[in-house]
Scaffold this motif. Sequence first.
Motif, PDB file in Angstrom:
ATOM      1  N   THR A  41     -31.325 -34.002  57.098  1.00  0.00           N
ATOM      2  CA  THR A  41     -31.876 -35.082  57.911  1.00  0.00           C
ATOM      3  C   THR A  41     -32.945 -34.508  58.831  1.00  0.00           C
ATOM      4  O   THR A  41     -32.685 -33.542  59.545  1.00  0.00           O
ATOM      5  N   VAL A  42     -34.145 -35.084  58.800  1.00  0.00           N
ATOM      6  CA  VAL A  42     -35.261 -34.599  59.614  1.00  0.00           C
ATOM      7  C   VAL A  42     -36.001 -35.763  60.258  1.00  0.00           C
ATOM      8  O   VAL A  42     -36.001 -36.880  59.733  1.00  0.00           O
ATOM      9  N   LYS A  43     -36.634 -35.475  61.403  1.00  0.00           N
ATOM     10  CA  LYS A  43     -37.558 -36.432  62.001  1.00  0.00           C
ATOM     11  C   LYS A  43     -38.896 -36.256  61.300  1.00  0.00           C
ATOM     12  O   LYS A  43     -39.313 -35.133  61.007  1.00  0.00           O
ATOM     13  N   VAL A  44     -39.567 -37.366  61.031  1.00  0.00           N
ATOM     14  CA  VAL A  44     -40.853 -37.323  60.343  1.00  0.00           C
ATOM     15  C   VAL A  44     -41.875 -38.169  61.104  1.00  0.00           C
ATOM     16  O   VAL A  44     -41.510 -38.943  62.004  1.00  0.00           O
ATOM     17  N   ALA A  45     -43.130 -38.016  60.736  1.00  0.00           N
ATOM     18  CA  ALA A  45     -44.196 -38.805  61.345  1.00  0.00           C
ATOM     19  C   ALA A  45     -43.986 -40.280  61.018  1.00  0.00           C
ATOM     20  O   ALA A  45     -43.523 -40.633  59.944  1.00  0.00           O
ATOM     21  N   ARG A  46     -44.312 -41.151  61.981  1.00  0.00           N
ATOM     22  CA  ARG A  46     -44.083 -42.586  61.804  1.00  0.00           C
ATOM     23  C   ARG A  46     -44.885 -43.174  60.639  1.00  0.00           C
ATOM     24  O   ARG A  46     -44.451 -44.113  59.994  1.00  0.00           O
ATOM     25  N   ASP A  47     -46.066 -42.612  60.357  1.00  0.00           N
ATOM     26  CA  ASP A  47     -46.914 -43.186  59.317  1.00  0.00           C
ATOM     27  C   ASP A  47     -46.704 -42.547  57.948  1.00  0.00           C
ATOM     28  O   ASP A  47     -47.391 -42.897  56.993  1.00  0.00           O
ATOM     29  N   ALA A  48     -45.748 -41.639  57.822  1.00  0.00           N
ATOM     30  CA  ALA A  48     -45.502 -40.956  56.545  1.00  0.00           C
ATOM     31  C   ALA A  48     -44.674 -41.834  55.615  1.00  0.00           C
ATOM     32  O   ALA A  48     -43.735 -42.492  56.047  1.00  0.00           O
ATOM     33  N   ASN A  49     -45.017 -41.824  54.324  1.00  0.00           N
ATOM     34  CA  ASN A  49     -44.218 -42.558  53.350  1.00  0.00           C
ATOM     35  C   ASN A  49     -43.323 -41.575  52.588  1.00  0.00           C
ATOM     36  O   ASN A  49     -43.398 -40.364  52.791  1.00  0.00           O
ATOM     37  N   LYS A  50     -42.491 -42.086  51.682  1.00  0.00           N
ATOM     38  CA  LYS A  50     -41.510 -41.247  50.991  1.00  0.00           C
ATOM     39  C   LYS A  50     -42.167 -40.180  50.123  1.00  0.00           C
ATOM     40  O   LYS A  50     -41.683 -39.052  50.058  1.00  0.00           O
ATOM     41  N   ILE A  51     -43.255 -40.517  49.483  1.00  0.00           N
ATOM     42  CA  ILE A  51     -43.930 -39.555  48.609  1.00  0.00           C
ATOM     43  C   ILE A  51     -44.505 -38.409  49.431  1.00  0.00           C
ATOM     44  O   ILE A  51     -44.368 -37.235  49.067  1.00  0.00           O
ATOM     45  N   GLN A  52     -45.145 -38.718  50.562  1.00  0.00           N
ATOM     46  CA  GLN A  52     -45.701 -37.679  51.426  1.00  0.00           C
ATOM     47  C   GLN A  52     -44.600 -36.792  51.976  1.00  0.00           C
ATOM     48  O   GLN A  52     -44.753 -35.567  52.055  1.00  0.00           O
ATOM     49  N   ILE A  53     -43.471 -37.388  52.355  1.00  0.00           N
ATOM     50  CA  ILE A  53     -42.351 -36.618  52.900  1.00  0.00           C
ATOM     51  C   ILE A  53     -41.803 -35.678  51.827  1.00  0.00           C
ATOM     52  O   ILE A  53     -41.561 -34.492  52.089  1.00  0.00           O
ATOM     53  N   LYS A  54     -41.638 -36.177  50.618  1.00  0.00           N
ATOM     54  CA  LYS A  54     -41.108 -35.361  49.521  1.00  0.00           C
ATOM     55  C   LYS A  54     -42.008 -34.168  49.237  1.00  0.00           C
ATOM     56  O   LYS A  54     -41.557 -33.024  49.164  1.00  0.00           O
ATOM     57  N   GLU A  55     -43.300 -34.405  49.101  1.00  0.00           N
ATOM     58  CA  GLU A  55     -44.231 -33.325  48.783  1.00  0.00           C
ATOM     59  C   GLU A  55     -44.322 -32.308  49.916  1.00  0.00           C
ATOM     60  O   GLU A  55     -44.341 -31.099  49.678  1.00  0.00           O
ATOM     61  N   ALA A  56     -44.355 -32.784  51.162  1.00  0.00           N
ATOM     62  CA  ALA A  56     -44.422 -31.869  52.304  1.00  0.00           C
ATOM     63  C   ALA A  56     -43.159 -31.023  52.392  1.00  0.00           C
ATOM     64  O   ALA A  56     -43.225 -29.808  52.624  1.00  0.00           O
ATOM     65  N   PHE A  57     -41.994 -31.631  52.190  1.00  0.00           N
ATOM     66  CA  PHE A  57     -40.721 -30.912  52.264  1.00  0.00           C
ATOM     67  C   PHE A  57     -40.653 -29.842  51.180  1.00  0.00           C
ATOM     68  O   PHE A  57     -40.212 -28.722  51.425  1.00  0.00           O
ATOM     69  N   GLN A  58     -41.096 -30.177  49.966  1.00  0.00           N
ATOM     70  CA  GLN A  58     -41.083 -29.209  48.872  1.00  0.00           C
ATOM     71  C   GLN A  58     -41.999 -28.026  49.168  1.00  0.00           C
ATOM     72  O   GLN A  58     -41.659 -26.877  48.891  1.00  0.00           O
ATOM     73  N   ARG A  59     -43.170 -28.283  49.747  1.00  0.00           N
ATOM     74  CA  ARG A  59     -44.105 -27.202  50.038  1.00  0.00           C
ATOM     75  C   ARG A  59     -43.615 -26.330  51.196  1.00  0.00           C
ATOM     76  O   ARG A  59     -43.796 -25.120  51.171  1.00  0.00           O
ATOM     77  N   ILE A  60     -42.996 -26.929  52.205  1.00  0.00           N
ATOM     78  CA  ILE A  60     -42.542 -26.146  53.366  1.00  0.00           C
ATOM     79  C   ILE A  60     -41.342 -25.276  53.012  1.00  0.00           C
ATOM     80  O   ILE A  60     -41.310 -24.086  53.320  1.00  0.00           O
TER      81      ILE A  60
END
Length: 119
Positions: free
Chosen positions: A51-70
């Motif tokens: 469970t993480v806090k994310v940017a308010r304007d981020a969608n699921k695809i952006q969150i998935k790709e960012a999480f995988q890269r980090i």
Amino acid sequence: MAEEKKAKKKAKKEESKPVFATATESDYKTVLVPVITEKSMALIQNGNKVTVKVARDANKIQIKEAFQRIFQVKVTGVNTSNVNPKRKTRGGRYPGTVPGFKKAVVTIASGEAIDLFHE
């Protein structure tokens, strides 16, 4: 002999870990901080979910790709929710609010692990 080579190549492909691109600055602006609660700790241990806090304007695809890269892990699912701000008072006299945020529960592929608390 040819069958052995094919079997070895198959085994290598299955063993190899997927390689993701390196994280960018925008990835760190998308995935902010982990949410540390009793429930989120139970999800990490039992369900392989973070469970993480994310940017308010981020969608699921952006969150998935960012999480995988980090974190360099395979993500199988993302669930998001907006947490509403809450009104609080201090000593009955001083009103204020706890700001709201967007929360994401990220499901990691089985067999992979993540260390959120490294030093």
